[in-house]
Design a protein around this motif. Structure first.
Motif, mmCIF file in Angstrom:
data_model
loop_
_atom_site.group_PDB
_atom_site.id
_atom_site.type_symbol
_atom_site.label_atom_id
_atom_site.label_comp_id
_atom_site.label_asym_id
_atom_site.label_seq_id
_atom_site.Cartn_x
_atom_site.Cartn_y
_atom_site.Cartn_z
ATOM 1 N N PHE A 125 85.113 43.506 58.905
ATOM 2 C CA PHE A 125 84.299 44.692 59.167
ATOM 3 C C PHE A 125 85.217 45.912 59.209
ATOM 4 O O PHE A 125 86.303 45.861 59.789
ATOM 5 C CB PHE A 125 83.554 44.569 60.499
ATOM 6 N N LEU A 126 84.765 47.005 58.582
ATOM 7 C CA LEU A 126 85.570 48.223 58.514
ATOM 8 C C LEU A 126 85.060 49.278 59.490
ATOM 9 O O LEU A 126 83.861 49.552 59.555
ATOM 10 C CB LEU A 126 85.546 48.785 57.093
ATOM 11 N N PHE A 127 85.978 49.874 60.216
ATOM 12 C CA PHE A 127 85.624 50.949 61.144
ATOM 13 C C PHE A 127 85.164 52.210 60.424
ATOM 14 O O PHE A 127 84.471 53.044 61.010
ATOM 15 C CB PHE A 127 86.827 51.309 62.024
ATOM 16 N N ASP A 128 85.562 52.362 59.161
ATOM 17 C CA ASP A 128 85.271 53.595 58.426
ATOM 18 C C ASP A 128 83.784 53.923 58.425
ATOM 19 O O ASP A 128 83.404 55.099 58.495
ATOM 20 C CB ASP A 128 85.774 53.473 56.985
ATOM 21 N N GLU B 299 94.498 58.759 60.478
ATOM 22 C CA GLU B 299 94.529 58.888 59.023
ATOM 23 C C GLU B 299 93.144 59.204 58.477
ATOM 24 O O GLU B 299 92.988 60.050 57.586
ATOM 25 C CB GLU B 299 95.064 57.595 58.402
ATOM 26 N N ALA B 300 92.113 58.543 59.024
ATOM 27 C CA ALA B 300 90.744 58.802 58.582
ATOM 28 C C ALA B 300 90.322 60.229 58.895
ATOM 29 O O ALA B 300 89.662 60.889 58.087
ATOM 30 C CB ALA B 300 89.783 57.812 59.244
ATOM 31 N N ALA B 301 90.701 60.724 60.075
ATOM 32 C CA ALA B 301 90.349 62.092 60.468
ATOM 33 C C ALA B 301 91.053 63.121 59.591
ATOM 34 O O ALA B 301 90.483 64.169 59.256
ATOM 35 C CB ALA B 301 90.699 62.320 61.933
ATOM 36 N N LYS B 302 92.266 62.832 59.208
ATOM 37 C CA LYS B 302 93.013 63.725 58.323
ATOM 38 C C LYS B 302 92.322 63.841 56.968
ATOM 39 O O LYS B 302 92.183 64.933 56.400
ATOM 40 C CB LYS B 302 94.439 63.204 58.148
ATOM 41 N N ILE B 303 91.862 62.705 56.441
ATOM 42 C CA ILE B 303 91.226 62.690 55.129
ATOM 43 C C ILE B 303 89.834 63.303 55.180
ATOM 44 O O ILE B 303 89.453 64.105 54.319
ATOM 45 C CB ILE B 303 91.162 61.247 54.597
ATOM 46 N N PRO C 155 94.400 67.426 62.512
ATOM 47 C CA PRO C 155 95.717 66.929 62.909
ATOM 48 C C PRO C 155 95.573 65.834 63.970
ATOM 49 O O PRO C 155 94.608 65.828 64.744
ATOM 50 C CB PRO C 155 96.400 68.178 63.482
ATOM 51 N N TRP C 156 96.527 64.952 64.031
ATOM 52 C CA TRP C 156 96.384 63.772 64.880
ATOM 53 C C TRP C 156 96.196 64.087 66.367
ATOM 54 O O TRP C 156 95.480 63.337 67.049
ATOM 55 C CB TRP C 156 97.555 62.811 64.650
ATOM 56 N N PRO C 157 96.798 65.152 66.932
ATOM 57 C CA PRO C 157 96.597 65.362 68.377
ATOM 58 C C PRO C 157 95.150 65.677 68.766
ATOM 59 O O PRO C 157 94.790 65.552 69.935
ATOM 60 C CB PRO C 157 97.508 66.564 68.697
ATOM 61 N N ALA C 158 94.326 66.061 67.790
ATOM 62 C CA ALA C 158 92.933 66.398 68.091
ATOM 63 C C ALA C 158 92.018 65.179 68.065
ATOM 64 O O ALA C 158 90.871 65.252 68.515
ATOM 65 C CB ALA C 158 92.416 67.433 67.084
ATOM 66 N N VAL C 159 92.514 64.066 67.558
ATOM 67 C CA VAL C 159 91.668 62.891 67.322
ATOM 68 C C VAL C 159 91.622 62.002 68.564
ATOM 69 O O VAL C 159 92.659 61.682 69.156
ATOM 70 C CB VAL C 159 92.193 62.074 66.127
ATOM 71 N N ARG C 160 90.430 61.616 68.948
ATOM 72 C CA ARG C 160 90.242 60.734 70.089
ATOM 73 C C ARG C 160 89.301 59.576 69.711
ATOM 74 O O ARG C 160 88.412 59.749 68.884
ATOM 75 C CB ARG C 160 89.639 61.494 71.276
ATOM 76 N N TRP D 134 90.510 49.576 59.993
ATOM 77 C CA TRP D 134 90.286 50.710 59.107
ATOM 78 C C TRP D 134 90.669 50.267 57.700
ATOM 79 O O TRP D 134 91.600 49.462 57.527
ATOM 80 C CB TRP D 134 91.127 51.904 59.521
ATOM 81 N N GLU D 135 89.958 50.770 56.710
ATOM 82 C CA GLU D 135 90.192 50.319 55.335
ATOM 83 C C GLU D 135 91.637 50.537 54.910
ATOM 84 O O GLU D 135 92.251 49.681 54.265
ATOM 85 C CB GLU D 135 89.241 51.038 54.372
ATOM 86 N N ALA D 136 92.203 51.704 55.267
ATOM 87 C CA ALA D 136 93.568 52.014 54.857
ATOM 88 C C ALA D 136 94.601 51.110 55.521
ATOM 89 O O ALA D 136 95.726 50.987 55.031
ATOM 90 C CB ALA D 136 93.888 53.477 55.168
#
Length: 245
Positions: A204-207, A51-55, A60-65, A182-184
């Motif tokens: 603590f927030l990962f953001d 979700e953070a990477a999208k924002i 897209p989610w498949p690219a996020v690691r 994550w905040e969300a």
């Protein structure tokens, strides 16, 4: 890929606004490393990162690691881990993640995704496994201890147990608590509990560490609208000074 890339150093300011803290800190102001019991809800971590990477990057989610080496360093901080529990479903192509976690001392509850009655896929009893493991640690170890819960889920599960319930139990037993999320994904229930117990519980927030714990895989991926999108590689940054053990 689970290892590191070329990294550049960053320094974060160490101010905070209770109950959410803006940087990692030493073990509750003590000069001796505190024993800690670390429980990671993988689904919560992955969903929040996607979700953070999208924002942030329209990725897209498949690219996020997740860069797990930095991730583990961040949540373990300067603690002396006694328990390391890593639970969640196993997404296709991520078998190496689970072996990596095992190699670094984490007990993995490998619970496959199952099909619900409504036809959707979901995790089977992952939260309940973690709740039971946390409850066991609280019974087996006396304070001072630190409970590190990597999840933002503060709601009761299907069988009436919850991470919030375990946090309340830990506080009654005199434990210190770190919540990483994550905040969300962060439940207001955790914020309220931390606000009432600021001397024992921190959030603590990962953001704030997004670029140090995630990277993007290069390639063409289907976006939410069904169209292909080209994603360039983004390498992980170094963890901010003072966040690793």
């Amino acid at each position: 890929m689970l290892g590191g890339f070329g990294q550049s150093k960053t320094t974060w300011p160490c101010g905070h606004t209770s109950p959410i803290h803006t940087c990692r800190r030493l073990s509750w102001g003590t000069s001796v490393k505190m024993d800690a019991h670390i429980f990671i809800d993988n689904y919560n971590v992955i969903a929040g990162a996607q979700e953070a990477a999208k924002i942030r990057e329209n990725a897209p989610w498949p690219a996020v690691r997740i860069h797990w080496r930095n991730f583990f360093k961040l949540v373990e901080g300067d603690y002396s881990p006694i328990t390391r529990m890593f639970a969640g479903s196993l997404p296709p192509g991520n078998e190496a993640l689970w072996q990596y976690a095992k190699d670094h001392g984490y007990d993995t509850s490998l619970l496959q995704r199952v099909v619900r009655e409504d036809g959707r896929s979901g995790e089977q009893a992952v939260d309940e496994v973690l709740h039971a493991k946390i409850a066991g640690a609280l019974l087996d170890f006396d304070a001072p201890q630190a409970l590190v819960m990597v999840t933002g889920d503060g709601q009761a599960g299907e069988f009436g147990t919850s991470f919030l319930q375990q946090a309340e139990r830990a506080l009654r037993r005199g434990w210190n608590i770190d919540i990483w999320s994550w905040e969300a994904q962060l439940s207001g229930n955790f914020k309220n509990l931390a606000g009432r117990n600021s001397d024992k519980m921190k959030i603590f927030l990962f953001d704030r560490f997004y670029e140090a714990i995630t990277f993007l895989r290069e390639g063409e991926f289907h976006h939410g609208d069904g169209n292909l999108i080209r994603i360039s590689e983004r390498r992980v940054s170094a963890l901010p000074v003072g966040t690793s053990r």
